[in-house]
Enzyme design. Structure first.
Site, PDB file in Angstrom:
ATOM      1  N   ASP A   1       4.062  -7.821 -18.530  1.00  0.00           N
ATOM      2  CA  ASP A   1       3.879  -9.459 -17.817  1.00  0.00           C
ATOM      3  C   ASP A   1       4.032  -9.199 -16.132  1.00  0.00           C
ATOM      4  OD1 ASP A   1       6.502  -9.715 -17.530  1.00  0.00           O
ATOM      5  OD2 ASP A   1       6.487 -12.325 -18.686  1.00  0.00           O
TER       6      ASP A   1
ATOM      7  N   ALA B   1       3.668  -3.115  -8.965  1.00  0.00           N
ATOM      8  CA  ALA B   1       2.641  -2.748  -8.109  1.00  0.00           C
ATOM      9  C   ALA B   1       2.636  -0.653  -9.270  1.00  0.00           C
ATOM     10  CB  ALA B   1       3.046  -2.542  -7.017  1.00  0.00           C
TER      11      ALA B   1
ATOM     12  N   LYS C   1       3.346  -0.315 -12.289  1.00  0.00           N
ATOM     13  CA  LYS C   1       2.556  -0.688 -13.947  1.00  0.00           C
ATOM     14  C   LYS C   1       1.312  -0.629 -13.927  1.00  0.00           C
ATOM     15  CE  LYS C   1       5.016  -0.083 -17.223  1.00  0.00           C
ATOM     16  NZ  LYS C   1       4.632   1.200 -17.894  1.00  0.00           N
TER      17      LYS C   1
ATOM     18  N   GLU D   1      10.023   4.525 -14.583  1.00  0.00           N
ATOM     19  CA  GLU D   1      11.415   4.181 -13.986  1.00  0.00           C
ATOM     20  C   GLU D   1      10.951   2.502 -14.312  1.00  0.00           C
ATOM     21  OE1 GLU D   1      13.662   4.731 -12.730  1.00  0.00           O
ATOM     22  OE2 GLU D   1      13.379   7.470 -12.846  1.00  0.00           O
TER      23      GLU D   1
ATOM     24  N   ILE E   1      13.217   0.243 -25.491  1.00  0.00           N
ATOM     25  CA  ILE E   1      12.396  -0.706 -26.254  1.00  0.00           C
ATOM     26  C   ILE E   1      11.728   1.230 -26.791  1.00  0.00           C
ATOM     27  CG2 ILE E   1      10.173  -1.133 -26.394  1.00  0.00           C
ATOM     28  CD1 ILE E   1      10.873  -2.452 -23.271  1.00  0.00           C
TER      29      ILE E   1
ATOM     30  N   THR F   1       6.644   8.819 -11.416  1.00  0.00           N
ATOM     31  CA  THR F   1       6.481   8.778 -12.645  1.00  0.00           C
ATOM     32  C   THR F   1       4.943   7.406 -13.914  1.00  0.00           C
ATOM     33  OG1 THR F   1       9.214   9.429 -13.090  1.00  0.00           O
ATOM     34  CG2 THR F   1       8.037   8.302 -15.295  1.00  0.00           C
TER      35      THR F   1
ATOM     36  N   HIS G   1      11.823 -11.679  -4.942  1.00  0.00           N
ATOM     37  CA  HIS G   1      11.493 -12.113  -6.390  1.00  0.00           C
ATOM     38  C   HIS G   1      10.454 -13.305  -6.708  1.00  0.00           C
ATOM     39  CE1 HIS G   1      15.350 -13.123  -9.412  1.00  0.00           C
ATOM     40  NE2 HIS G   1      14.346 -12.316  -9.583  1.00  0.00           N
TER      41      HIS G   1
HETATM   42  P1  NAD Z   1      14.107   2.226 -19.907  1.00  0.00           P
HETATM   43  O1  NAD Z   1      14.032   2.651 -18.166  1.00  0.00           O
HETATM   44  O2  NAD Z   1      15.406   1.786 -20.906  1.00  0.00           O
HETATM   45  O3  NAD Z   1      13.386   3.744 -20.531  1.00  0.00           O
HETATM   46  C1  NAD Z   1      12.963   5.029 -19.317  1.00  0.00           C
HETATM   47  C2  NAD Z   1      12.574   6.308 -20.706  1.00  0.00           C
HETATM   48  O4  NAD Z   1      11.447   7.017 -19.801  1.00  0.00           O
HETATM   49  C3  NAD Z   1      13.723   6.135 -20.158  1.00  0.00           C
HETATM   50  O5  NAD Z   1      14.342   7.668 -21.445  1.00  0.00           O
HETATM   51  C4  NAD Z   1      13.688   7.759 -19.253  1.00  0.00           C
HETATM   52  O6  NAD Z   1      14.944   8.989 -19.599  1.00  0.00           O
HETATM   53  C5  NAD Z   1      12.728   8.234 -19.422  1.00  0.00           C
HETATM   54  N1  NAD Z   1      11.870   8.552 -18.214  1.00  0.00           N
HETATM   55  C6  NAD Z   1      12.223   8.362 -16.762  1.00  0.00           C
HETATM   56  N2  NAD Z   1      11.432   8.985 -17.040  1.00  0.00           N
HETATM   57  C7  NAD Z   1      10.738  10.256 -17.221  1.00  0.00           C
HETATM   58  C8  NAD Z   1      10.091  11.116 -16.833  1.00  0.00           C
HETATM   59  N3  NAD Z   1       9.067  11.574 -15.530  1.00  0.00           N
HETATM   60  N4  NAD Z   1       9.254  11.823 -17.758  1.00  0.00           N
HETATM   61  C9  NAD Z   1       9.418  11.987 -19.170  1.00  0.00           C
HETATM   62  N5  NAD Z   1      10.794  10.632 -19.646  1.00  0.00           N
HETATM   63  C10 NAD Z   1      11.070   9.863 -18.610  1.00  0.00           C
HETATM   64  O7  NAD Z   1      12.747   1.280 -19.891  1.00  0.00           O
HETATM   65  P2  NAD Z   1      11.873   0.981 -21.386  1.00  0.00           P
HETATM   66  O8  NAD Z   1      12.967  -1.137 -20.850  1.00  0.00           O
HETATM   67  O9  NAD Z   1      12.838   0.891 -22.639  1.00  0.00           O
HETATM   68  O10 NAD Z   1      11.364  -0.384 -20.871  1.00  0.00           O
HETATM   69  C11 NAD Z   1       9.865   1.067 -21.557  1.00  0.00           C
HETATM   70  C12 NAD Z   1       8.817   0.327 -21.367  1.00  0.00           C
HETATM   71  O11 NAD Z   1       8.351  -1.185 -21.233  1.00  0.00           O
HETATM   72  C13 NAD Z   1       8.481   0.842 -19.697  1.00  0.00           C
HETATM   73  O12 NAD Z   1       7.060   1.486 -19.586  1.00  0.00           O
HETATM   74  C14 NAD Z   1       8.226  -1.006 -18.866  1.00  0.00           C
HETATM   75  O13 NAD Z   1       7.593  -0.897 -18.552  1.00  0.00           O
HETATM   76  C15 NAD Z   1       8.189  -1.390 -20.061  1.00  0.00           C
HETATM   77  N6  NAD Z   1       8.094  -2.979 -20.660  1.00  0.00           N
HETATM   78  C16 NAD Z   1       9.772  -3.553 -19.973  1.00  0.00           C
HETATM   79  C17 NAD Z   1      10.349  -4.401 -20.629  1.00  0.00           C
HETATM   80  C18 NAD Z   1      11.621  -4.481 -20.604  1.00  0.00           C
HETATM   81  O14 NAD Z   1      12.306  -5.776 -20.749  1.00  0.00           O
HETATM   82  N7  NAD Z   1      12.938  -3.440 -20.220  1.00  0.00           N
HETATM   83  C19 NAD Z   1       9.314  -5.637 -20.628  1.00  0.00           C
HETATM   84  C20 NAD Z   1       7.663  -5.070 -20.710  1.00  0.00           C
HETATM   85  C21 NAD Z   1       7.609  -3.625 -20.465  1.00  0.00           C
END
Ligand code: NAD
Length: 326
Positions: free
Chosen positions: A128, A153, A155, A86, A14, A102, A277
């Site tokens: 969500d 938790a 988040k 993560e 994202i 993280t 779940h």
């Molecule tokens: P992702 O796992 O694809 O990407 C996470 C990125 O963070 C990776 O590039 C990773 O290298 C980097 N990262 C991890 N640990 C790190 C650290 N200690 N320092 C620096 N970089 C680090 O995740 P995503 O799906 O792109 O999600 C991004 C955000 O959006 C997250 O915070 C997630 O909680 C939130 N989110 C995701 C969704 C979904 O459907 N995927 C929905 C709502 C919210």
């Protein structure tokens, strides 16, 4: 005047879509972007290929828990949009330690630096899933947090920390909580790309339990537009739900993916349900719609078809990741 935006996790699914949108033809004028990313198994610089030559983009390979690095970066930025996390629930069930580090410590490290260096706006990108299981209705921003997985938790803890820095210190923190995303460049450990990759490779897809868990699915570019609206026009200290995608059971979604890949239902394998779940998530996104004029723009069926085509055309990107994720 250039607005300097620090995007953590900008090599993730994202975060990279957000960076591509900021630097793309319809992005805002006068921005410079620094991506801070540790390039964990989930990070991939290929996601930034289309903007790599852009002089407005700087990439920093580093950890959000590295206080000295984060301090140094915060000193030269106006805003922080915090994606780094993560993010995979199944991994958090195996062990929550990296999630606590993280997602919680990393967020705190950024908040400390944001305070010390006068960051103007801090956007905490959340999920969500912090609202937990909802048998009926939809979670508003005032609903209690009831996270059930170690991921959710961690988040929720990060959201509380971020909002506490608004309340205690007056830091301009804005929190977004979005439903499940899909689209190009999503790691094939997540449901939609995992199933597409498996079906395109001729395998059977593992459906957890009865497959009747309900999720709201939103195209990643709609999520990213919501985040940018919140960064530019949201209110300090406020939470914004982002949703309005399509609500489906995992089984219905699986049937659609089978159809898109020309596969029949014999390719479904029911496996033991994920521990703890959640059965159903649902978010009410009235606030962001009313206050900021947000509306999702993607038609779900078209977007799913486009995503399936993208995975069909980008096997070289996902194949090595898929082998590891299996
Ligand atoms: P992702 O796992 O694809 O990407 C996470 C990125 O963070 C990776 O590039 C990773 O290298 C980097 N990262 C991890 N640990 C790190 C650290 N200690 N320092 C620096 N970089 C680090 O995740 P995503 O799906 O792109 O999600 C991004 C955000 O959006 C997250 O915070 C997630 O909680 C939130 N989110 C995701 C969704 C979904 O459907 N995927 C929905 C709502 C919210």
């Amino acid at each position: 005047m250039t607005r300097h935006i620090l995007v953590t996790g900008g090599a993730g699914f994202i975060g990279s879509a957000y960076v591509r949108a900021l630097l793309g033809p319809t992005g805002p004028p006068g921005v410079a972007v620094t991506v801070l990313d540790a390039l964990t198994y989930a990070g991939s610089l290929a996601r930034l290929d289309s903007v790599t030559g852009d002089a407005r983009l700087t990439f920093v390979h580093g950890d959000v828990c590295d206080a000295r690095l984060v301090e140094r970066l915060a000193a030269h930025h106006d805003d922080i949009v915090h994606f780094a996390a993560e993010s995979h629930v199944d991994r958090s069930i195996e062990s929550g330690t990296a999630f606590a580090r993280t997602n919680v410590l990393g967020t705190q490290t950024l908040l400390d630096a944001a305070l010390r260096h006068g960051i103007r706006t801090f956007v905490q990108v959340s999920t969500d899933e912090v609202y937990g299981d909802l048998p009926t209705g939809a979670a508003t921003e005032e609903s209690p947090l009831n996270p059930n997985s170690p991921y959710a938790a961690s988040k929720a803890a990060a959201d509380h920390l971020a909002l506490a820095h608004h309340r205690t210190h007056g830091l301009d923190v804005r929190v977004t909580r979005c439903s499940n995303n899909f689209g190009p460049y999503q790691h094939p450990e997540k449901l939609i790309p995992r199933f597409l990759a498996t079906l395109l490779s001729g395998g059977a897809v593992p459906v957890y339990g009865d497959g009747l868990q309900i999720r709201d699915w939103l195209h990643v570019d709609d999520h990213v537009r919501g985040i940018e609206l919140v960064r530019t026009a949201g209110h300090p200290g406020r939470v914004y739900n982002i949703g309005g995608g399509t609500s489906l059971t995992n089984l219905d979604l699986t049937h659609k993916l089978l159809e898109l890949c020309g596969a029949d239902r014999s390719r479904i394998e029911h496996v033991e349900d994920r521990k703890g779940h959640d059965r159903r998530y649902a978010v009410d996104h009235t606030r962001i719609t009313r206050e900021l004029g947000y509306r999702p723009s993607y038609d779900f069926e078209q977007a799913l078809l486009g995503t399936a085509d993208w995975y069909r055309e980008h096997t070289r990107w996902w194949q090595p990741l898929h082998r590891v994720a299996l």
